[in-house]
Motif scaffolding. Sequence first.
Motif, PDB file in Angstrom:
ATOM      1  N   THR A 119       0.772  -1.104  -0.133  1.00  0.00           N
ATOM      2  CA  THR A 119       0.152  -0.127  -0.106  1.00  0.00           C
ATOM      3  C   THR A 119       1.030   1.215  -0.007  1.00  0.00           C
ATOM      4  O   THR A 119       1.954   1.201   0.519  1.00  0.00           O
TER       5      THR A 119
ATOM      6  N   GLU B 220      -0.109   4.991   1.192  1.00  0.00           N
ATOM      7  CA  GLU B 220      -1.144   5.684   2.092  1.00  0.00           C
ATOM      8  C   GLU B 220      -1.030   6.995   2.607  1.00  0.00           C
ATOM      9  O   GLU B 220       0.460   7.357   2.895  1.00  0.00           O
TER      10      GLU B 220
ATOM     11  N   GLY C  40      -5.740   5.615   0.333  1.00  0.00           N
ATOM     12  CA  GLY C  40      -4.416   4.796   0.118  1.00  0.00           C
ATOM     13  C   GLY C  40      -4.966   4.145  -1.272  1.00  0.00           C
ATOM     14  O   GLY C  40      -6.190   4.185  -1.802  1.00  0.00           O
ATOM     15  N   TYR C  41      -3.904   3.234  -1.530  1.00  0.00           N
ATOM     16  CA  TYR C  41      -4.026   2.427  -2.861  1.00  0.00           C
ATOM     17  C   TYR C  41      -3.463   1.082  -2.513  1.00  0.00           C
ATOM     18  O   TYR C  41      -2.225   1.006  -1.920  1.00  0.00           O
TER      19      TYR C  41
ATOM     20  N   TRP D  49      -2.082  -2.545  -3.796  1.00  0.00           N
ATOM     21  CA  TRP D  49      -1.762  -3.554  -4.653  1.00  0.00           C
ATOM     22  C   TRP D  49      -1.818  -5.023  -4.161  1.00  0.00           C
ATOM     23  O   TRP D  49      -0.847  -5.132  -3.110  1.00  0.00           O
TER      24      TRP D  49
ATOM     25  N   ASP E 264      -6.223  -5.098  -7.193  1.00  0.00           N
ATOM     26  CA  ASP E 264      -5.781  -3.855  -6.543  1.00  0.00           C
ATOM     27  C   ASP E 264      -7.180  -3.077  -6.219  1.00  0.00           C
ATOM     28  O   ASP E 264      -7.984  -3.282  -6.914  1.00  0.00           O
ATOM     29  N   SER E 265      -6.698  -2.206  -5.533  1.00  0.00           N
ATOM     30  CA  SER E 265      -8.054  -1.288  -5.190  1.00  0.00           C
ATOM     31  C   SER E 265      -7.728   0.269  -4.356  1.00  0.00           C
ATOM     32  O   SER E 265      -6.990   0.111  -3.734  1.00  0.00           O
ATOM     33  N   PRO E 266      -8.401   1.138  -4.723  1.00  0.00           N
ATOM     34  CA  PRO E 266      -8.173   2.242  -3.882  1.00  0.00           C
ATOM     35  C   PRO E 266      -9.039   2.026  -2.472  1.00  0.00           C
ATOM     36  O   PRO E 266      -9.614   1.271  -2.259  1.00  0.00           O
ATOM     37  N   ALA E 267      -8.448   2.761  -1.641  1.00  0.00           N
ATOM     38  CA  ALA E 267      -8.949   2.333  -0.122  1.00  0.00           C
ATOM     39  C   ALA E 267      -9.004   3.775   0.513  1.00  0.00           C
ATOM     40  O   ALA E 267      -8.479   4.843   0.433  1.00  0.00           O
TER      41      ALA E 267
ATOM     42  N   GLN F 279      -8.543  -0.501   7.265  1.00  0.00           N
ATOM     43  CA  GLN F 279      -8.802  -0.105   5.700  1.00  0.00           C
ATOM     44  C   GLN F 279      -9.706  -0.720   5.087  1.00  0.00           C
ATOM     45  O   GLN F 279      -9.748  -1.925   4.977  1.00  0.00           O
TER      46      GLN F 279
ATOM     47  N   THR G 177     -11.450  -1.350   1.509  1.00  0.00           N
ATOM     48  CA  THR G 177     -10.937  -1.311  -0.028  1.00  0.00           C
ATOM     49  C   THR G 177     -12.527  -1.348  -1.113  1.00  0.00           C
ATOM     50  O   THR G 177     -13.308  -1.850  -0.604  1.00  0.00           O
ATOM     51  N   SER G 178     -12.131  -1.167  -1.996  1.00  0.00           N
ATOM     52  CA  SER G 178     -13.416  -1.027  -2.918  1.00  0.00           C
ATOM     53  C   SER G 178     -13.706  -2.462  -3.341  1.00  0.00           C
ATOM     54  O   SER G 178     -15.202  -2.643  -3.304  1.00  0.00           O
TER      55      SER G 178
END
Length: 177
Positions: free
Chosen positions: A96, A98, A120-121, A123, A131-134, A157, A159-160
């Motif tokens: 991540t 963040e 954050g993002y 991987w 993978d996801s934005p968070a 966290q 995540t999407s």
Amino acid sequence: RRRTTMRRLMISATAAMIVLAAALPARGGDAPPYSPNWAFSLKGGAWQSDVKGVDTAPAYGAEISVDDPVITPVIGKIRHMLSYNHADHDGLELNTVEWNAHWVFETANGFWLGAGPGVGYLWADGRNVDDSPAVQFGMSSTYVMGHALLGFESRYQWTSGDSTDNWLTMIKVGYQF
């Protein structure tokens, strides 16, 4: 069920911090001159994801942090933390980047407590996870003596994809410039 309760708790805490932060007026002309208090830290701890079949993993990372130059609440200060975190365990690699903004208060000479939201993002590699934005909410404690920094932080966290929601708890050791 446990996850739903935790989610409600974290959302409520985030909402409370936003309401409290919005209610505080900016300091007037008696504010001390701005000092960024830049710091660099190395971190190590445990990462627990909601991915089925994956146990809690050892994790490590690095962080750069600085005091906010614009927002100056009447009590405490806003501390920005930009971090990279990594874990690789049970066939799942997580990374991540963040950005977290904690509202921190000095409770004793050099000892700071804080909490706040972040973005954050994530991987993910392995276990058919995307993978996801968070977004996240965390709490921290930091002790600064001279230039030495020792801290503890924990955050949850979201995540999407929902399948990679996770806890990250770390101890950090660093240098404040």
